[in-house]
Design an enzyme around this catalytic site. Structure first.
Site, PDB file in Angstrom:
ATOM      1  N   THR A  15      36.048  -4.885 -12.942  1.00 36.32           N
ATOM      2  CA  THR A  15      35.446  -5.503 -11.758  1.00 36.32           C
ATOM      3  C   THR A  15      34.183  -6.296 -12.056  1.00 36.32           C
ATOM      4  OG1 THR A  15      34.472  -3.346 -11.308  1.00 36.32           O
ATOM      5  CG2 THR A  15      36.453  -3.910 -10.072  1.00 36.32           C
TER       6      THR A  15
ATOM      7  N   ILE B 184      19.805 -16.298 -21.499  1.00 35.79           N
ATOM      8  CA  ILE B 184      20.822 -17.338 -21.694  1.00 35.79           C
ATOM      9  C   ILE B 184      21.022 -18.178 -20.436  1.00 35.79           C
ATOM     10  CG2 ILE B 184      23.230 -17.749 -22.232  1.00 35.79           C
ATOM     11  CD1 ILE B 184      23.050 -16.069 -24.477  1.00 35.79           C
TER      12      ILE B 184
ATOM     13  N   LEU C   1      18.018 -20.559 -19.812  1.00 36.84           N
ATOM     14  CA  LEU C   1      17.921 -21.703 -20.727  1.00 36.84           C
ATOM     15  C   LEU C   1      19.071 -22.678 -20.528  1.00 36.84           C
ATOM     16  CD1 LEU C   1      16.603 -19.927 -23.944  1.00 36.84           C
ATOM     17  CD2 LEU C   1      15.309 -21.013 -22.104  1.00 36.84           C
TER      18      LEU C   1
ATOM     19  N   GLY D 286      19.069 -11.174 -15.656  1.00 32.91           N
ATOM     20  CA  GLY D 286      20.132 -10.291 -16.137  1.00 32.91           C
ATOM     21  C   GLY D 286      21.191 -10.074 -15.070  1.00 32.91           C
TER      22      GLY D 286
ATOM     23  N   HIS E 260      32.963 -32.622 -47.125  1.00 31.93           N
ATOM     24  CA  HIS E 260      31.807 -33.510 -47.067  1.00 31.93           C
ATOM     25  C   HIS E 260      32.198 -34.802 -46.362  1.00 31.93           C
ATOM     26  CE1 HIS E 260      28.107 -35.459 -48.216  1.00 31.93           C
ATOM     27  NE2 HIS E 260      28.815 -36.501 -48.622  1.00 31.93           N
TER      28      HIS E 260
HETATM   29  P1  FAD Z   1      34.342 -10.800 -14.113  1.00 30.14           P
HETATM   30  O1  FAD Z   1      34.605 -12.088 -14.768  1.00 30.14           O
HETATM   31  O2  FAD Z   1      33.080 -10.637 -13.352  1.00 30.14           O
HETATM   32  O3  FAD Z   1      35.591 -10.532 -13.159  1.00 30.14           O
HETATM   33  C1  FAD Z   1      35.652  -9.466 -12.287  1.00 30.14           C
HETATM   34  C2  FAD Z   1      36.533  -9.844 -11.108  1.00 30.14           C
HETATM   35  O4  FAD Z   1      36.825  -8.665 -10.374  1.00 30.14           O
HETATM   36  C3  FAD Z   1      35.867 -10.794 -10.130  1.00 30.14           C
HETATM   37  O5  FAD Z   1      36.630 -11.961  -9.975  1.00 30.14           O
HETATM   38  C4  FAD Z   1      35.784  -9.991  -8.814  1.00 30.14           C
HETATM   39  O6  FAD Z   1      36.034 -10.801  -7.680  1.00 30.14           O
HETATM   40  C5  FAD Z   1      36.889  -8.987  -9.012  1.00 30.14           C
HETATM   41  N1  FAD Z   1      36.674  -7.742  -8.281  1.00 30.14           N
HETATM   42  C6  FAD Z   1      35.569  -6.957  -8.248  1.00 30.14           C
HETATM   43  N2  FAD Z   1      35.776  -5.853  -7.504  1.00 30.14           N
HETATM   44  C7  FAD Z   1      37.052  -5.941  -7.054  1.00 30.14           C
HETATM   45  C8  FAD Z   1      37.867  -5.093  -6.255  1.00 30.14           C
HETATM   46  N3  FAD Z   1      37.425  -3.920  -5.787  1.00 30.14           N
HETATM   47  N4  FAD Z   1      39.127  -5.501  -5.953  1.00 30.14           N
HETATM   48  C9  FAD Z   1      39.611  -6.684  -6.449  1.00 30.14           C
HETATM   49  N5  FAD Z   1      38.890  -7.502  -7.229  1.00 30.14           N
HETATM   50  C10 FAD Z   1      37.627  -7.139  -7.526  1.00 30.14           C
HETATM   51  N6  FAD Z   1      30.266 -15.393 -21.138  1.00 30.14           N
HETATM   52  C11 FAD Z   1      30.671 -15.996 -22.273  1.00 30.14           C
HETATM   53  O7  FAD Z   1      31.269 -15.340 -23.119  1.00 30.14           O
HETATM   54  N7  FAD Z   1      30.433 -17.327 -22.489  1.00 30.14           N
HETATM   55  C12 FAD Z   1      29.778 -18.084 -21.608  1.00 30.14           C
HETATM   56  O8  FAD Z   1      29.581 -19.283 -21.828  1.00 30.14           O
HETATM   57  C13 FAD Z   1      29.322 -17.489 -20.412  1.00 30.14           C
HETATM   58  N8  FAD Z   1      28.675 -18.215 -19.486  1.00 30.14           N
HETATM   59  C14 FAD Z   1      28.272 -17.623 -18.321  1.00 30.14           C
HETATM   60  C15 FAD Z   1      27.586 -18.391 -17.400  1.00 30.14           C
HETATM   61  C16 FAD Z   1      27.162 -17.837 -16.218  1.00 30.14           C
HETATM   62  C17 FAD Z   1      26.426 -18.684 -15.217  1.00 30.14           C
HETATM   63  C18 FAD Z   1      27.453 -16.463 -15.939  1.00 30.14           C
HETATM   64  C19 FAD Z   1      27.039 -15.842 -14.644  1.00 30.14           C
HETATM   65  C20 FAD Z   1      28.137 -15.690 -16.863  1.00 30.14           C
HETATM   66  C21 FAD Z   1      28.534 -16.266 -18.064  1.00 30.14           C
HETATM   67  N9  FAD Z   1      29.212 -15.517 -19.042  1.00 30.14           N
HETATM   68  C22 FAD Z   1      29.595 -16.111 -20.202  1.00 30.14           C
HETATM   69  C23 FAD Z   1      29.528 -14.093 -18.850  1.00 30.14           C
HETATM   70  C24 FAD Z   1      30.991 -13.925 -18.408  1.00 30.14           C
HETATM   71  O9  FAD Z   1      31.192 -14.648 -17.217  1.00 30.14           O
HETATM   72  C25 FAD Z   1      31.302 -12.456 -18.194  1.00 30.14           C
HETATM   73  O10 FAD Z   1      30.968 -11.708 -19.342  1.00 30.14           O
HETATM   74  C26 FAD Z   1      32.797 -12.257 -17.908  1.00 30.14           C
HETATM   75  O11 FAD Z   1      33.182 -12.982 -16.779  1.00 30.14           O
HETATM   76  C27 FAD Z   1      33.104 -10.773 -17.721  1.00 30.14           C
HETATM   77  O12 FAD Z   1      34.455 -10.612 -17.454  1.00 30.14           O
HETATM   78  P2  FAD Z   1      35.005  -9.383 -16.595  1.00 30.14           P
HETATM   79  O13 FAD Z   1      36.472  -9.562 -16.570  1.00 30.14           O
HETATM   80  O14 FAD Z   1      34.435  -8.125 -17.122  1.00 30.14           O
HETATM   81  O15 FAD Z   1      34.391  -9.566 -15.137  1.00 30.14           O
HETATM   82  P1  NAI Z   2      19.599 -12.103 -20.102  1.00 24.21           P
HETATM   83  O1  NAI Z   2      19.617 -10.647 -20.252  1.00 24.21           O
HETATM   84  O2  NAI Z   2      20.204 -12.978 -21.136  1.00 24.21           O
HETATM   85  O3  NAI Z   2      18.098 -12.605 -19.974  1.00 24.21           O
HETATM   86  C1  NAI Z   2      17.242 -12.164 -18.979  1.00 24.21           C
HETATM   87  C2  NAI Z   2      15.827 -12.485 -19.395  1.00 24.21           C
HETATM   88  O4  NAI Z   2      14.983 -12.251 -18.272  1.00 24.21           O
HETATM   89  C3  NAI Z   2      15.330 -11.610 -20.540  1.00 24.21           C
HETATM   90  O5  NAI Z   2      14.761 -12.427 -21.519  1.00 24.21           O
HETATM   91  C4  NAI Z   2      14.319 -10.695 -19.851  1.00 24.21           C
HETATM   92  O6  NAI Z   2      13.245 -10.333 -20.709  1.00 24.21           O
HETATM   93  C5  NAI Z   2      13.833 -11.572 -18.721  1.00 24.21           C
HETATM   94  N1  NAI Z   2      13.309 -10.839 -17.572  1.00 24.21           N
HETATM   95  C6  NAI Z   2      13.820  -9.725 -16.992  1.00 24.21           C
HETATM   96  N2  NAI Z   2      13.077  -9.363 -15.935  1.00 24.21           N
HETATM   97  C7  NAI Z   2      12.088 -10.294 -15.824  1.00 24.21           C
HETATM   98  C8  NAI Z   2      11.018 -10.484 -14.923  1.00 24.21           C
HETATM   99  N3  NAI Z   2      10.816  -9.638 -13.913  1.00 24.21           N
HETATM  100  N4  NAI Z   2      10.205 -11.538 -15.104  1.00 24.21           N
HETATM  101  C9  NAI Z   2      10.405 -12.405 -16.141  1.00 24.21           C
HETATM  102  N5  NAI Z   2      11.407 -12.271 -17.021  1.00 24.21           N
HETATM  103  C10 NAI Z   2      12.239 -11.232 -16.864  1.00 24.21           C
HETATM  104  O7  NAI Z   2      20.220 -12.370 -18.652  1.00 24.21           O
HETATM  105  P2  NAI Z   2      20.725 -13.697 -17.926  1.00 24.21           P
HETATM  106  O8  NAI Z   2      20.163 -14.897 -18.578  1.00 24.21           O
HETATM  107  O9  NAI Z   2      20.503 -13.474 -16.494  1.00 24.21           O
HETATM  108  O10 NAI Z   2      22.264 -13.660 -18.222  1.00 24.21           O
HETATM  109  C11 NAI Z   2      23.051 -12.536 -17.831  1.00 24.21           C
HETATM  110  C12 NAI Z   2      24.197 -12.324 -18.756  1.00 24.21           C
HETATM  111  O11 NAI Z   2      25.201 -13.312 -18.572  1.00 24.21           O
HETATM  112  C13 NAI Z   2      23.788 -12.429 -20.222  1.00 24.21           C
HETATM  113  O12 NAI Z   2      23.399 -11.171 -20.695  1.00 24.21           O
HETATM  114  C14 NAI Z   2      25.022 -12.906 -20.896  1.00 24.21           C
HETATM  115  O13 NAI Z   2      25.717 -11.771 -21.343  1.00 24.21           O
HETATM  116  C15 NAI Z   2      25.821 -13.592 -19.799  1.00 24.21           C
HETATM  117  N6  NAI Z   2      25.829 -15.036 -20.042  1.00 24.21           N
HETATM  118  C16 NAI Z   2      26.340 -15.521 -21.216  1.00 24.21           C
HETATM  119  C17 NAI Z   2      26.325 -16.862 -21.493  1.00 24.21           C
HETATM  120  C18 NAI Z   2      26.850 -17.340 -22.779  1.00 24.21           C
HETATM  121  O14 NAI Z   2      27.495 -16.573 -23.465  1.00 24.21           O
HETATM  122  N7  NAI Z   2      26.630 -18.592 -23.159  1.00 24.21           N
HETATM  123  C19 NAI Z   2      25.793 -17.829 -20.549  1.00 24.21           C
HETATM  124  C20 NAI Z   2      25.255 -17.226 -19.359  1.00 24.21           C
HETATM  125  C21 NAI Z   2      25.306 -15.884 -19.141  1.00 24.21           C
END
Ligand code: FAD
Ligand code: NAI
Length: 472
Positions: free
Chosen positions: A148, A188, A191, A278, A451
């Site tokens: 979920t 992440i 940024l 986070g 290269h």
């Molecule tokens: P989710 O993708 O969150 O899927 C869970 C699904 O369960 C949801 O669609 C929700 O609607 C459904 N659900 C929840 N409860 C129920 C219920 N009771 N009944 C039916 N359905 C339900 N990760 C990367 O590896 N690369 C990236 O570039 C990256 N970029 C990101 C950018 C952003 C802005 C964010 C927010 C996250 C990013 N992530 C990235 C993280 C990535 O999205 C998550 O790690 C990933 O989606 C987790 O997969 P999951 O299947 O565990 O959960």
């Molecule tokens: P994050 O855990 O990467 O970063 C959160 C940052 O906020 C940390 O540096 C922390 O020290 C700081 N922070 C926490 N509380 C704070 C406060 N009160 N004031 C100021 N700074 C504070 O979490 P983020 O960026 O929200 O991303 C969530 C998750 O989504 C990531 O952990 C990552 O797993 C996933 N994600 C992955 C991406 C990718 O793989 N390219 C892209 C976007 C998200």
């Protein structure tokens, strides 16, 4: 008909963890259903995460490059204008194509797609409230996989409206470029989304509690390099700074901040505040309490090595349980969980999961950071090679960044690889494979790399670990 007979596997959640588990289970010959309440498949990643953010990162980078970095390449263009609406449409086209693609993969593999909210009401029974408001139905399952996912952690005192106080979900859907954006959290999301809006013209200030950017797990050398490069691109940083709260008025938001060590109070003006501190596991309405399943202090569902809860036929994968919140980590767990169900064994190598930050340049890493090696008391060799000494980076006029190898001093076995560079996210795959196969730095250093490619910097950083590189 999905509800008519018992399923071997019912997956709750159709994100990267859940949909991959469902497809894999069907491929293994198990009768499988996947319940998703969003209305589309793909979860956070495809709908509001990885995919839309990468579309905006790619297109905002092209815009930025044409605007600021094109004349030196001998290309003259007229006025460069942003059409934000079209940029958002391009994002939606990518998202829609991919989410529908998963729906057709479900059809092809014979997965029952159940559109609704799933609540576990018994150890083998799930009640589904359909999203179209129809009558609830019941699914029986031999095995349940919970996937979920997660949701943005809110910031106490700043109420999210996804317009002015936004999470990443608002940040991929703004309808105009804010003049000033304050980002709370320099991880992440901060940024990546900060980069998008900075490139499109916003003045972006990132407030980070810790002394370095990049979120948990980024090597300090890489975090410093990244900060220097992003600052050159116009982003501002306030490190070791706490956000105390904010005042929202009709025309602006005032963010109150305070030096974490100095205690010095300041205010920042913003049109939009992005909360990116986070994500937290999402279990709302799942019914864990109905069968006595527990979460830890951070809301993660507790499982064992085989993804089992204390009800052994209920397994949990992805963001809603332990480990990095990454799509590819959730996918690996989806496959392993199904293999446990079908064959009794499965495997994920948590020491070889890459992390990528899709800024420009990108940052990518796998294995241990230098700081983690020190904490573990490991003796290490470090090899570094800068892209400024790589011929392809020079011809690309894109020389920011470096490759850093960390290997065991005694055995030369690779412990960690860290890259900041324009194609770091693709290049890290070689590092992941090297760690997966237990390679030494010399194994990479003695492998021919074409290269002129950026990957020669990867080889030369490996050479620098056990000997000397040729080109620096
Ligand atoms: P989710 O993708 O969150 O899927 C869970 C699904 O369960 C949801 O669609 C929700 O609607 C459904 N659900 C929840 N409860 C129920 C219920 N009771 N009944 C039916 N359905 C339900 N990760 C990367 O590896 N690369 C990236 O570039 C990256 N970029 C990101 C950018 C952003 C802005 C964010 C927010 C996250 C990013 N992530 C990235 C993280 C990535 O999205 C998550 O790690 C990933 O989606 C987790 O997969 P999951 O299947 O565990 O959960
Ligand atoms: P994050 O855990 O990467 O970063 C959160 C940052 O906020 C940390 O540096 C922390 O020290 C700081 N922070 C926490 N509380 C704070 C406060 N009160 N004031 C100021 N700074 C504070 O979490 P983020 O960026 O929200 O991303 C969530 C998750 O989504 C990531 O952990 C990552 O797993 C996933 N994600 C992955 C991406 C990718 O793989 N390219 C892209 C976007 C998200």
């Amino acid at each position: 008909e999905a509800g008519s007979a018992e399923h071997d596997v019912v997956v709750i959640g159709g994100g990267p963890g859940g949909y991959v588990a469902a497809i894999k289970a069907a491929q293994e010959g198990l009768k499988t259903a996947c319940i998703e309440k969003r209305g589309t498949l793909g979860g956070t990643c495809l709908n509001v995460g990885c995919i839309p953010s990468k579309s905006l990162l790619n297109n905002s980078q092209i815009y930025h490059q044409i605007k600021h970095d094109i004349e030196k390449r001998g290309i003259e263009v007229g006025e460069v204008k942003l059409n934000l609406k079209k940029m958002m449409q391009a994002k939606e086209t990518s998202v829609n194509g991919l989410t529908l693609g998963i729906e057709s993969l479900f059809k092809k593999n014979g997965v029952d797609y159940v559109k609704g909210t799933g609540t576990i009401v018994g150890e083998h029974e799930i009640k589904v409230a359909p999203i179209d408001g129809g009558k609830p139905k019941s699914l029986r399952a031999k095995n349940i996989i919970i996937a979920t996912g997660s949701e943005a952690t809110p910031f106490p005192g700043l109420e999210i409206d996804e317009k002015r106080i936004i999470t990443s979900t608002g940040a991929i859907a703004l309808t105009q470029v804010p003049k000033k954006m304050v980002v709370i959290g320099g991880g992440i999301i901060g940024l990546e989304m900060g980069s998008v809006w900075s490139r499109l013209g916003a003045e972006v200030t990132v407030v980070e509690y810790l002394g370095q950017i990049g979120g948990p797990g980024m090597d300090t050398d890489m975090a410093k390099t990244m900060q220097r490069v992003l600052a050159k691109q116009g982003m501002k940083f306030k490190l070791k700074t706490k956000v105390m709260g904010g005042d929202v008025s009709p025309d602006k938001v005032i963010v109150n901040i305070e030096g974490a060590e100095s205690g010095k109070a300041e205010t920042l003006d913003a049109d939009v505040v992005l909360v990116a501190i986070g994500r937290r596991p999402y279990t709302y309405g799942l019914g864990l309490e109905n069968i006595g399943l527990e979460t830890d202090e951070r809301g993660r569902i507790i499982i064992d090595q085989e993804y089992r809860t204390k009800v052994p036929h209920i397994r949990v994968i992805g963001d809603v349980t332990f480990g990095a919140m990454l799509a590819h980590k959730a996918e690996e767990e989806g496959i392993a969980a199904v293999e446990y169900i079908k064959h009794g064994h499965g495997h994920v190598n948590y020491g070889a999961i890459p992390s990528v930050m899709y800024t420009h340049p990108e940052a990518a890493w796998v294995g241990l950071t230098e700081q983690e090696c020190k904490t573990k008391g490991l003796s290490i060799n470090i090899g570094v090679f800068p892209f400024s000494a790589n011929s392809r980076a020079r011809t690309n006029l894109d020389t920011e960044g470096l490759v850093k190898f960390i290997a065991d001093k005694e055995t030369d076995r690779i412990l960690g690889i860290h890259i900041v560079g324009s194609n770091a996210g693709e290049m890290i795959a070689e590092g992941v494979l090297a760690i997966e196969y237990g390679a030494s730095a010399e194994d990479i250093g003695r492998t021919s790399h074409a290269h002129p490619t950026l990957s020669e910097a990867f080889k030369e950083a490996a050479m620098a670990t056990y000997g000397k590189p040729i080109h620096s």
